[in-house]
Design an enzyme around this catalytic site. Structure first.
Site, PDB file in Angstrom:
ATOM      1  N   ASP A 241       0.716  -0.954   0.096  1.00  0.00           N
ATOM      2  CA  ASP A 241       0.202   0.031  -0.062  1.00  0.00           C
ATOM      3  C   ASP A 241       0.910   1.275   0.063  1.00  0.00           C
ATOM      4  OD1 ASP A 241      -2.182  -1.645   0.047  1.00  0.00           O
ATOM      5  OD2 ASP A 241      -2.694  -1.332   1.966  1.00  0.00           O
ATOM      6  N   GLU A 268      -3.270  -2.474  -8.692  1.00  0.00           N
ATOM      7  CA  GLU A 268      -2.206  -1.497  -9.106  1.00  0.00           C
ATOM      8  C   GLU A 268      -2.170  -0.952 -10.422  1.00  0.00           C
ATOM      9  OE1 GLU A 268      -0.757  -5.977 -10.389  1.00  0.00           O
ATOM     10  OE2 GLU A 268      -2.277  -4.905  -9.173  1.00  0.00           O
TER      11      GLU A 268
END
Length: 365
Positions: A241, A268
């Site tokens: 993250d 992503e």
């Protein structure tokens, strides 16, 4: 001695003959009585002497009500010039009532809202509608704009004279600010602070429509962090993250124009919508983004590049709106960008791959 509910009922009915009773039984099982007074009409009950019957409101009544109101009340003629403005105008807008009447509404309504308000006023004066309600901006004396909600109604004091419009304006700046904040939250990805999928879908559709309508061009970038699953497996999801947030910030700083949108497309993958941008310009932006991500130098043992750092692959698709173009849906641009991203990965990752496509003009049969 306390009266029972029944004796209380009979007692009160004896005092007020026109009382209407409704029995109410709450969940506790206790019976109580609710009373409601009925208003006596002058037709069925005691008549009102005609000499004491109130007449229609006059100009004095109107001014008394207007001058005690916290809202700004204006009375305007067909030319949108105010013939009366309530004293609250100075507190809300900073202008005096005299300045508002002498300046005409054109100098006080925000230029972006002026045309809409002129149409609404014309519809009221022409009798197309009796009332209207709209939110618009008024320019304060200090040059700032304040959002107001205006409720307008046609006034016809004399059937032979030109009608006028009374509009009550209430400051809704706080409400508007809250609405904008809620809207921004609904369009923001919580993890990265970028636009979310909804923001991306709405922007892509809007810009696609504009491109096909105007016969212009636009580009879409799709970026994927190379071997991001390996990064998560090696360093954990918290580190993943953090890495995603760093990459998102780098991309946002590399995309300079206010009209461009950077959004988290999913996982992503990050998308960049570039309105009115051709192929060469889009490739320049994509390469700038690729270098910005590489310059972060975030260690990634699972990546295959020489430095073992986080990198990104980017697919670029540019749409040109031309006569004879066959692609008619924004999904076509998205599919082309996705194919270009796949080619960038196939070429070894940490690179840019681009493609172009023709969009059908909306205004050409």
């Amino acid at each position: 001695m306390p009266l029972s509910p029944l004796s209380y009922k009979e007692f009160v009915k004896g005092l007020v003959p026109h009382l209407q009773w409704e029995e109410y039984k709450p969940m506790s099982g206790i019976t109580s009585f609710l009373s409601r007074f009925r208003r006596l009409s002058s037709r069925s009950k005691s008549p009102v002497n005609a000499e004491h019957r109130p007449g229609p409101p006059n100009e004095t009544d109107f001014r008394m009500l207007a001058e005690s109101s916290n809202d700004v009340i204006c009375r305007m003629g067909a030319d949108m010039i105010a013939v009366y403005v309530s004293p609250a105008v100075e507190r809300v807008f900073g202008w005096t009532a005299q300045e508002m009447m002498e300046g005409g509404s054109g100098g006080f309504i925000h230029p972006d809202d002026a045309e809409q308000m002129a149409h609404l006023h014309e519809a009221l004066i022409d009798g197309q509608q009796e009332t209207s309600k709209a939110s618009f901006r008024i320019l304060r004396k200090d040059g700032t704009a304040v959002w107001v909600e205006g409720n307008a109604r046609v006034v016809r004091d004399d059937p032979t004279a030109q009608p006028e419009v009374v509009i009550v304006m209430r400051d809704i700046s706080d409400r508007k600010r809250l609405e904008d904040e809620l809207l921004a939250l609904s369009l923001t990805d919580a993890l990265t602070g970028l636009g979310n999928r909804r923001a991306f879908d709405e922007t892509l559709a809007r810009e696609w429509d504009r491109t096909s309508r105007e016969g212009s061009q636009m580009s879409l970038l799709l970026l994927d962090i190379d071997h991001f699953k390996r990064f998560n497996d090696l360093y954990g999801h918290q580190a993943g993250d953090d890495c995603l947030r760093m990459v998102a910030l780098a991309i946002k700083q590399a995309v300079a124009r206010p009209g461009d949108l950077v959004a988290r497309y999913g996982g992503e993958e990050i998308a960049v919508v570039l309105p009115n941008t051709g192929a060469s310009g889009a490739e320049v932006v994509a390469e700038r983004i690729r270098r910005a991500v590489e310059a972060l130098a975030v260690h990634h043992e699972g990546n295959v590049n020489e430095d073992r750092t986080v990198t990104a692959s980017i697919g670029v698709a540019t749409a040109f709106s031309r006569v004879g173009g066959s692609i008619k849906m924004p999904e076509g641009l998205l599919l082309s960008a996705d194919n270009a991203l796949y080619k960038a990965k196939y070429k070894g990752r940490n690179c840019v791959s681009a493609t172009v496509l023709l969009v059908a003009r909306e205004d050409v049969p």
